[in-house]
Scaffold this motif. Structure first.
Motif, PDB file in Angstrom:
ATOM      1  N   TRP A 157       0.857  -1.187   0.000  1.00 52.55           N
ATOM      2  CA  TRP A 157       0.000   0.000   0.000  1.00 52.55           C
ATOM      3  C   TRP A 157       0.889   1.231   0.000  1.00 52.55           C
ATOM      4  N   GLU A 158       0.317   2.348  -0.407  1.00 51.05           N
ATOM      5  CA  GLU A 158       1.027   3.626  -0.336  1.00 51.05           C
ATOM      6  C   GLU A 158       0.017   4.766  -0.322  1.00 51.05           C
ATOM      7  N   TYR A 159       0.507   5.921   0.102  1.00 53.77           N
ATOM      8  CA  TYR A 159      -0.312   7.128   0.045  1.00 53.77           C
ATOM      9  C   TYR A 159      -0.262   7.680  -1.376  1.00 53.77           C
ATOM     10  N   ASN A 160      -1.379   8.214  -1.828  1.00 56.81           N
ATOM     11  CA  ASN A 160      -1.420   8.783  -3.165  1.00 56.81           C
ATOM     12  C   ASN A 160      -2.098  10.146  -3.102  1.00 56.81           C
ATOM     13  N   PRO A 161      -1.440  11.265  -3.400  1.00 57.56           N
ATOM     14  CA  PRO A 161      -0.172  11.305  -4.102  1.00 57.56           C
ATOM     15  C   PRO A 161       1.041  11.074  -3.198  1.00 57.56           C
ATOM     16  N   ALA A 187      -5.749  -1.022  -6.705  1.00 54.57           N
ATOM     17  CA  ALA A 187      -5.211  -1.138  -8.061  1.00 54.57           C
ATOM     18  C   ALA A 187      -4.743  -2.580  -8.243  1.00 54.57           C
ATOM     19  N   GLU A 188      -5.665  -3.446  -8.674  1.00 56.40           N
ATOM     20  CA  GLU A 188      -5.351  -4.874  -8.776  1.00 56.40           C
ATOM     21  C   GLU A 188      -4.161  -5.141  -9.686  1.00 56.40           C
ATOM     22  N   HIS A 189      -4.094  -4.441 -10.800  1.00 57.49           N
ATOM     23  CA  HIS A 189      -3.018  -4.692 -11.765  1.00 57.49           C
ATOM     24  C   HIS A 189      -1.635  -4.351 -11.194  1.00 57.49           C
ATOM     25  N   LEU A 190      -1.592  -3.516 -10.167  1.00 55.44           N
ATOM     26  CA  LEU A 190      -0.330  -3.158  -9.507  1.00 55.44           C
ATOM     27  C   LEU A 190      -0.142  -3.880  -8.182  1.00 55.44           C
ATOM     28  N   ARG A 191      -1.164  -4.639  -7.751  1.00 59.22           N
ATOM     29  CA  ARG A 191      -1.151  -5.279  -6.429  1.00 59.22           C
ATOM     30  C   ARG A 191      -0.891  -4.229  -5.342  1.00 59.22           C
ATOM     31  N   LEU A 192      -1.744  -3.194  -5.369  1.00 63.96           N
ATOM     32  CA  LEU A 192      -1.491  -2.018  -4.553  1.00 63.96           C
ATOM     33  C   LEU A 192      -2.800  -1.443  -4.023  1.00 63.96           C
ATOM     34  N   ALA A 193      -2.817  -1.102  -2.736  1.00 63.67           N
ATOM     35  CA  ALA A 193      -3.919  -0.348  -2.148  1.00 63.67           C
ATOM     36  C   ALA A 193      -3.433   1.086  -1.995  1.00 63.67           C
ATOM     37  N   LEU A 194      -4.173   2.016  -2.564  1.00 68.30           N
ATOM     38  CA  LEU A 194      -3.790   3.421  -2.534  1.00 68.30           C
ATOM     39  C   LEU A 194      -4.663   4.173  -1.540  1.00 68.30           C
ATOM     40  N   ILE A 195      -4.049   4.731  -0.523  1.00 69.29           N
ATOM     41  CA  ILE A 195      -4.775   5.549   0.456  1.00 69.29           C
ATOM     42  C   ILE A 195      -4.769   6.974  -0.103  1.00 69.29           C
ATOM     43  N   VAL A 196      -5.956   7.452  -0.485  1.00 72.46           N
ATOM     44  CA  VAL A 196      -6.020   8.726  -1.199  1.00 72.46           C
ATOM     45  C   VAL A 196      -6.510   9.901  -0.364  1.00 72.46           C
ATOM     46  N   ARG A 197      -7.230   9.623   0.728  1.00 79.95           N
ATOM     47  CA  ARG A 197      -7.720  10.725   1.561  1.00 79.95           C
ATOM     48  C   ARG A 197      -8.049  10.185   2.956  1.00 79.95           C
ATOM     49  N   VAL A 198      -7.761  10.995   3.965  1.00 77.24           N
ATOM     50  CA  VAL A 198      -8.163  10.694   5.337  1.00 77.24           C
ATOM     51  C   VAL A 198      -8.876  11.924   5.873  1.00 77.24           C
ATOM     52  N   THR A 199     -10.081  11.712   6.384  1.00 81.00           N
ATOM     53  CA  THR A 199     -10.868  12.789   6.970  1.00 81.00           C
ATOM     54  C   THR A 199     -11.036  12.499   8.457  1.00 81.00           C
ATOM     55  N   TRP A 200     -10.621  13.447   9.275  1.00 81.65           N
ATOM     56  CA  TRP A 200     -10.723  13.295  10.731  1.00 81.65           C
ATOM     57  C   TRP A 200     -11.694  14.349  11.229  1.00 81.65           C
ATOM     58  N   LEU A 201     -12.731  13.918  11.942  1.00 78.31           N
ATOM     59  CA  LEU A 201     -13.824  14.803  12.325  1.00 78.31           C
ATOM     60  C   LEU A 201     -13.689  15.421  13.707  1.00 78.31           C
ATOM     61  N   ASP A 202     -12.720  15.009  14.488  1.00 73.88           N
ATOM     62  CA  ASP A 202     -12.555  15.572  15.841  1.00 73.88           C
ATOM     63  C   ASP A 202     -11.818  16.884  15.809  1.00 73.88           C
ATOM     64  N   GLY A 204     -13.297   1.165  -7.818  1.00 76.31           N
ATOM     65  CA  GLY A 204     -13.520   2.567  -7.496  1.00 76.31           C
ATOM     66  C   GLY A 204     -13.150   2.909  -6.065  1.00 76.31           C
ATOM     67  N   LEU A 205     -13.566   4.093  -5.665  1.00 81.09           N
ATOM     68  CA  LEU A 205     -13.238   4.627  -4.350  1.00 81.09           C
ATOM     69  C   LEU A 205     -14.010   3.888  -3.262  1.00 81.09           C
ATOM     70  N   ARG A 206     -13.296   3.431  -2.232  1.00 83.26           N
ATOM     71  CA  ARG A 206     -13.877   2.705  -1.109  1.00 83.26           C
ATOM     72  C   ARG A 206     -13.642   3.525   0.159  1.00 83.26           C
ATOM     73  N   THR A 207     -14.445   3.284   1.199  1.00 85.04           N
ATOM     74  CA  THR A 207     -14.356   4.034   2.453  1.00 85.04           C
ATOM     75  C   THR A 207     -14.314   3.083   3.635  1.00 85.04           C
ATOM     76  N   LEU A 208     -13.395   3.341   4.561  1.00 85.68           N
ATOM     77  CA  LEU A 208     -13.321   2.635   5.839  1.00 85.68           C
ATOM     78  C   LEU A 208     -13.453   3.651   6.961  1.00 85.68           C
ATOM     79  N   ASP A 209     -14.254   3.318   7.982  1.00 88.78           N
ATOM     80  CA  ASP A 209     -14.407   4.191   9.147  1.00 88.78           C
ATOM     81  C   ASP A 209     -13.191   4.089  10.060  1.00 88.78           C
TER      82      ASP A 209
END
Length: 87
Positions: free
Chosen positions: A7-11, A72-87, A54-59
């Motif tokens: 996995w990696e952060y994107n960008p 990204a299955e073809h890259l064997r990669l999970a891309l973390i694209v955004r983190v929203t913190w509500l506190d 497509g875009l997935r969300t985890l709490d």
């Protein structure tokens, strides 16, 4: 070629997690590690399109925030694209 997923952060980490509390970053990275373990099955983790792409969300911490990721299955990669913190 290895079957291992990663996995990696994107960008990059600065755009995705800059300014978040350290405990939130640790939880994001723990979940990202789990997505890599799931591999192609990560397309069914969290909430998102039923067709398995497509875009997935985890709490985070019982809904105090969430992260968005793309598998990204073809890259064997999970891309973390955004983190929203509500506190």
């Amino acid at each position: 070629m290895s079957d291992a997923w990663t996995w990696e952060y994107n960008p990059d980490a600065e755009h995705v997690i800059a300014g978040l509390p350290p405990t939130v970053i640790l939880e994001v990275e723990r979940l990202a590690d789990q997505l890599a373990v799931l591999g192609r099955d990560a397309v069914r983790a969290g909430r998102g399109p039923l067709h398995g792409g497509g875009l997935r969300t985890l709490d985070l911490f019982g809904g105090r925030g969430f992260l968005n990721f793309i598998v990204a299955e073809h890259l064997r990669l999970a891309l973390i694209v955004r983190v929203t913190w509500l506190d």
